[in-house]
Write an enzyme that holds these catalytic residues in place. Structure first.
Site, mmCIF file in Angstrom:
data_model
loop_
_atom_site.group_PDB
_atom_site.id
_atom_site.type_symbol
_atom_site.label_atom_id
_atom_site.label_comp_id
_atom_site.label_asym_id
_atom_site.label_seq_id
_atom_site.Cartn_x
_atom_site.Cartn_y
_atom_site.Cartn_z
ATOM 1 N N ARG A 38 11.360 3.944 3.142
ATOM 2 C CA ARG A 38 11.018 2.998 4.221
ATOM 3 C C ARG A 38 12.258 2.199 4.575
ATOM 4 O O ARG A 38 12.990 1.770 3.681
ATOM 5 C CB ARG A 38 9.908 2.058 3.774
ATOM 6 C CG ARG A 38 9.703 0.908 4.741
ATOM 7 C CD ARG A 38 8.468 0.122 4.456
ATOM 8 N NE ARG A 38 7.277 0.877 4.801
ATOM 9 C CZ ARG A 38 6.052 0.347 4.824
ATOM 10 N NH1 ARG A 38 5.872 -0.910 4.528
ATOM 11 N NH2 ARG A 38 5.006 1.074 5.157
ATOM 12 N N ARG B 56 0.793 -1.216 0.000
ATOM 13 C CA ARG B 56 0.000 0.000 0.000
ATOM 14 C C ARG B 56 0.829 1.271 0.000
ATOM 15 O O ARG B 56 0.599 2.179 -0.788
ATOM 16 C CB ARG B 56 -0.851 0.097 1.284
ATOM 17 C CG ARG B 56 -2.274 -0.233 1.101
ATOM 18 C CD ARG B 56 -2.745 -0.819 2.385
ATOM 19 N NE ARG B 56 -1.905 -1.951 2.702
ATOM 20 C CZ ARG B 56 -2.118 -3.182 2.262
ATOM 21 N NH1 ARG B 56 -3.151 -3.440 1.531
ATOM 22 N NH2 ARG B 56 -1.297 -4.166 2.570
ATOM 23 N N THR B 57 1.795 1.344 0.902
ATOM 24 C CA THR B 57 2.483 2.624 1.067
ATOM 25 C C THR B 57 3.244 2.977 -0.216
ATOM 26 O O THR B 57 3.105 4.079 -0.746
ATOM 27 C CB THR B 57 3.430 2.574 2.285
ATOM 28 O OG1 THR B 57 2.662 2.172 3.404
ATOM 29 C CG2 THR B 57 4.048 3.931 2.558
ATOM 30 N N LYS C 126 25.382 -3.816 -1.309
ATOM 31 C CA LYS C 126 26.847 -3.729 -1.445
ATOM 32 C C LYS C 126 27.463 -2.977 -0.269
ATOM 33 O O LYS C 126 28.666 -2.732 -0.246
ATOM 34 C CB LYS C 126 27.194 -2.985 -2.741
ATOM 35 C CG LYS C 126 26.679 -3.630 -4.000
ATOM 36 C CD LYS C 126 27.106 -2.772 -5.181
ATOM 37 C CE LYS C 126 26.473 -3.263 -6.469
ATOM 38 N NZ LYS C 126 26.627 -2.256 -7.541
ATOM 39 N N HIS D 135 5.274 6.065 11.461
ATOM 40 C CA HIS D 135 4.768 5.884 10.086
ATOM 41 C C HIS D 135 3.833 7.072 9.808
ATOM 42 O O HIS D 135 2.620 6.927 9.765
ATOM 43 C CB HIS D 135 4.034 4.554 9.994
ATOM 44 C CG HIS D 135 3.699 4.107 8.598
ATOM 45 N ND1 HIS D 135 3.780 4.934 7.491
ATOM 46 C CD2 HIS D 135 3.277 2.902 8.131
ATOM 47 C CE1 HIS D 135 3.425 4.251 6.424
ATOM 48 N NE2 HIS D 135 3.119 3.024 6.781
HETATM 49 C C1 NCD Z 1 1.665 -0.805 8.158
HETATM 50 C C2 NCD Z 1 3.164 -0.681 8.319
HETATM 51 O O1 NCD Z 1 3.910 -0.881 7.372
HETATM 52 O O2 NCD Z 1 3.569 -0.370 9.438
HETATM 53 N N1 NCD Z 1 1.276 -1.017 6.838
HETATM 54 C C3 NCD Z 1 1.054 0.030 6.015
HETATM 55 O O3 NCD Z 1 1.932 0.819 5.751
HETATM 56 N N2 NCD Z 1 -0.199 0.213 5.591
HETATM 57 C C4 NCD Z 1 1.049 -1.781 9.071
HETATM 58 C C5 NCD Z 1 1.601 -3.172 9.093
HETATM 59 O O4 NCD Z 1 2.502 -3.525 8.323
HETATM 60 O O5 NCD Z 1 1.090 -3.947 9.889
#
Ligand code: NCD
Length: 306
Positions: free
Chosen positions: A101, A51-52, A80, A129
């Site tokens: 991320r 999703r993100t 590397k 997040h």
């Molecule tokens: C969340 C995350 O990555 O922290 N997911 C997301 O970004 N929608 C929640 C999760 O992974 O449980």
């Protein structure tokens, strides 16, 4: 130049403006279709995501911009041994904005210090997040009509769940917020959240283990999965993973206008039979994630659409 590391990087006023922009994007998508023409978004994902990453990419494409990036550490020069500081210096030459991320807490912050372009923390370990929080706030404001005077139940892995940590930080800035923290003993919120965030700011909260004991009172139930990848041993995960399963029977204890949220991915914690309940808001929440990321990209790139 502004980065986004935590939801607190935006004041309540700035947040309000951003959510209003997201609602305008939702209602008038064509107005924004060329707003970022010629601009590039880099998605640097050292940890899995559906999703993100895709909602960031969809957001930039909806704005008429382009995207580039990588979706795992193995397919980048991290394999590397390159540091995030070096990587972002190079990415700064290729893109106008970066969503990152990383499994290490603080890695996007380190990158932002060396970056010539805005960096967005798209999740750093079990820490924060912020763009999920923007998504959650937009969902709450759109579906409940307010961000104050709410009773919110947070359920599941409150120890490692970064979405929960960011959401608590963001919501305590609004009046009359009450939390019910629903978790097994081993997955309670970290003490820095309990003491330094909730107690220090006199935010009312209670901690319970049984979901049934919390349901009747809530305006919002925010479910989370047990964060498998942050457990030190498999046995503990297996013991915890099915601790909560929200089903129709438990939903019958809730208010008629309660909403169920979940950042997704879901594992077993919400039974699929709940998906048809009009109170299930988690797929609508994923859609709000695109609008809010469009609003964030416009804001950080300082693009004005009249
Ligand atoms: C969340 C995350 O990555 O922290 N997911 C997301 O970004 N929608 C929640 C999760 O992974 O449980």
């Amino acid at each position: 130049m502004q980065h986004l590391m935590s939801p607190l990087d935006l004041s309540v006023e700035e947040l309000d403006k951003l959510l209003t922009l997201a609602n305008d994007i939702e209602n008038n998508p064509r107005k924004y279709a060329h707003a970022c023409e010629g601009k590039k978004l880099a998605t640097c994902f050292y940890e899995p995501s559906t999703r993100t990453r895709l909602s960031f990419e969809a957001a930039m494409l909806n704005l008429g911009g382009s995207i580039l990036g990588f979706s795992s550490a193995d397919s980048s020069s991290a394999a590397k041994g390159e540091s995030v500081s070096d990587t972002i210096r190079v990415i700064s030459c290729y893109a106008d904005i970066c969503a990152m991320r990383h499994p290490k807490e603080g890695a996007p912050l380190v990158a932002s210090e060396k970056s010539a372009i805005p960096v967005i923390n798209a999740g750093d370990g079990g820490h924060q997040h912020p763009t999920q929080t923007l998504t959650d706030l937009l969902t709450i404001r759109s579906l409940k009509g307010r961000l104050d005077n709410l009773k919110i139940g947070l359920c599941g892995d409150l120890k490692f769940g970064r979405t929960v940590h960011s959401l608590i930080h963001a919501l305590i800035r609004y009046p009359d917020i009450q939390f019910t923290l629903i978790s097994p003993e081993e997955l309670r919120v970290p003490s820095y959240i309990r003491e330094d965030v909730l107690r220090k700011n006199d935010v009312p909260f209670r901690e319970v283990e049984r979901l049934e004991d919390a349901m009747a009172d809530l305006d919002i139930l925010y479910m989370t999965r047990v964060q498998k990848e942050r457990f030190f041993n498999e046995d503990d995960y297996v013991r915890m993973k099915d601790f909560y399963i929200l089903n129709k029977k438990k939903m019958s204890l809730a208010k008629e206008d309660m909403i169920v949220m979940h950042p997704l991915p879901r594992v077993n914690e919400i039974s699929v039979e709940v998906d048809d309940d009009p109170r299930a808001a988690y797929f609508r929440q994923a859609q709000y994630g695109v609008y809010v990321r469009m609003a964030l990209i416009l804001t950080l790139l300082e693009v004005d659409v009249c």
